[in-house]
Design a protein around this motif. Sequence first.
Motif, PDB file in Angstrom:
ATOM      1  N   GLY A 194     -18.356 -15.015  13.692  1.00 56.22           N
ATOM      2  CA  GLY A 194     -18.653 -14.015  12.668  1.00 56.22           C
ATOM      3  C   GLY A 194     -19.641 -14.480  11.618  1.00 56.22           C
ATOM      4  N   GLU A 195     -19.961 -15.786  11.634  1.00 52.19           N
ATOM      5  CA  GLU A 195     -20.908 -16.371  10.681  1.00 52.19           C
ATOM      6  C   GLU A 195     -20.608 -15.956   9.247  1.00 52.19           C
ATOM      7  N   PRO A 196     -19.408 -16.238   8.732  1.00 58.23           N
ATOM      8  CA  PRO A 196     -19.083 -15.872   7.342  1.00 58.23           C
ATOM      9  C   PRO A 196     -19.902 -16.681   6.347  1.00 58.23           C
ATOM     10  N   LEU A 197     -20.082 -16.119   5.166  1.00 60.23           N
ATOM     11  CA  LEU A 197     -20.737 -16.857   4.100  1.00 60.23           C
ATOM     12  C   LEU A 197     -19.808 -17.971   3.645  1.00 60.23           C
ATOM     13  N   CYS A 198     -20.291 -19.209   3.646  1.00 64.40           N
ATOM     14  CA  CYS A 198     -19.509 -20.359   3.190  1.00 64.40           C
ATOM     15  C   CYS A 198     -20.185 -20.922   1.944  1.00 64.40           C
ATOM     16  N   ILE A 199     -19.466 -20.978   0.841  1.00 65.07           N
ATOM     17  CA  ILE A 199     -20.080 -21.395  -0.422  1.00 65.07           C
ATOM     18  C   ILE A 199     -19.038 -22.088  -1.296  1.00 65.07           C
ATOM     19  N   THR A 200     -19.458 -23.138  -1.994  1.00 64.84           N
ATOM     20  CA  THR A 200     -18.538 -23.843  -2.884  1.00 64.84           C
ATOM     21  C   THR A 200     -18.230 -22.971  -4.098  1.00 64.84           C
ATOM     22  N   ILE A 201     -17.036 -23.136  -4.637  1.00 63.23           N
ATOM     23  CA  ILE A 201     -16.650 -22.364  -5.828  1.00 63.23           C
ATOM     24  C   ILE A 201     -17.609 -22.647  -6.982  1.00 63.23           C
ATOM     25  N   HIS A 202     -18.034 -23.902  -7.126  1.00 66.21           N
ATOM     26  CA  HIS A 202     -18.925 -24.255  -8.227  1.00 66.21           C
ATOM     27  C   HIS A 202     -20.258 -23.524  -8.145  1.00 66.21           C
ATOM     28  N   ASP A 203     -20.720 -23.205  -6.938  1.00 70.59           N
ATOM     29  CA  ASP A 203     -22.000 -22.517  -6.790  1.00 70.59           C
ATOM     30  C   ASP A 203     -21.936 -21.052  -7.201  1.00 70.59           C
ATOM     31  N   LEU A 204     -20.731 -20.557  -7.472  1.00 71.97           N
ATOM     32  CA  LEU A 204     -20.577 -19.166  -7.903  1.00 71.97           C
ATOM     33  C   LEU A 204     -20.392 -19.062  -9.414  1.00 71.97           C
ATOM     34  N   LEU A 205     -20.509 -20.182 -10.113  1.00 74.26           N
ATOM     35  CA  LEU A 205     -20.402 -20.164 -11.565  1.00 74.26           C
ATOM     36  C   LEU A 205     -21.787 -19.963 -12.174  1.00 74.26           C
TER      37      LEU A 205
END
Length: 320
Positions: A194-205
């Motif tokens: 499904g190729e989900p978006l993978c992102i660190t929590i810190h990158d969403l701050l």
Amino acid sequence: MGFTRRGSRMSAAVTLSRGALALLLKIISTPKQQVDAEGLSITTDFKELLNTRMIHPLQNSATSINIDDQDCELLPCRSGSGYRYFSPGAGWVNVATTSIGKYQVSNNHFLRCVQHWLEISSHQSVTELASGILWDLGDVWLGKSRVAVLFCRRAGIAQTISAVNLAFSSFARRRSAVILTDSAISQNGPPIPGEPLCITIHDLLLPDQQCVSAIDKDLLMELLGYGRSHQSKRPPTWCSEDGGELVVNGEQYIFTGLTHKRIIRQLFEAWESGQEKLRTAAVLENAESKASALSQAFSGCKVNWKNVVGYEKGNCWLVT
């Protein structure tokens, strides 16, 4: 395996400083989500994690403390609070309890807080999908799109990605999902279905965000292609990855049922590839629907689906 929502009010009130969150994610990435306090500076961030109950002390088993390369025996203080050791030069020296022993992440509490930061309904339970590795936090609304949010720890290890790959092979909402991580995801593991978006929590701050009480959902929308900048670039006929949002000649249709989404996505992919029609029986089977007819599969659908779905003589197609 899920857990109950008791204590959710306490989770809802938690705000962490940027530094405390960074330290917490660092501890989460360790094999047992533990830290040895003796080898760690007892900083303001560490005390904040204790005060917010993000970490908790394990039963103290320390019997000595290393001072100037010498092991000094630890004894309980007579007051019953903390410990002390005897120094030939300084006499009895008190040692704060926080300075010794091990501490572990309060995992359930942390995951509930992430739910709150994303405004995920408190009625959605957290489900463990891969033991000690991957959790389903529930669904979040990003504009008019519903997206599954998961949390993965130790994401920088290829073995972790292999476990996620296996768990996702049976995850029904994998076509519309985002995986929050404690660290940058390993590029050495197998591709996740499904190729989900993978992102660190810190990158969403946000860059100037010093206290974390929410995760930037607008940024998530942009990264997933649901943001305004993406919408302005869409072609006249467009479909989201999960089939939940379909645009035909500028007219938007929102589908919430899982079966409906799967059907719509199949029809769109066929149209996009130039295939005029699909066999209805095959479409229903691929959508894991038990219905014997398309009209039966869409019964109860609140969207005027017949405007965009054509069907006759055992075939179906996207009407554009």
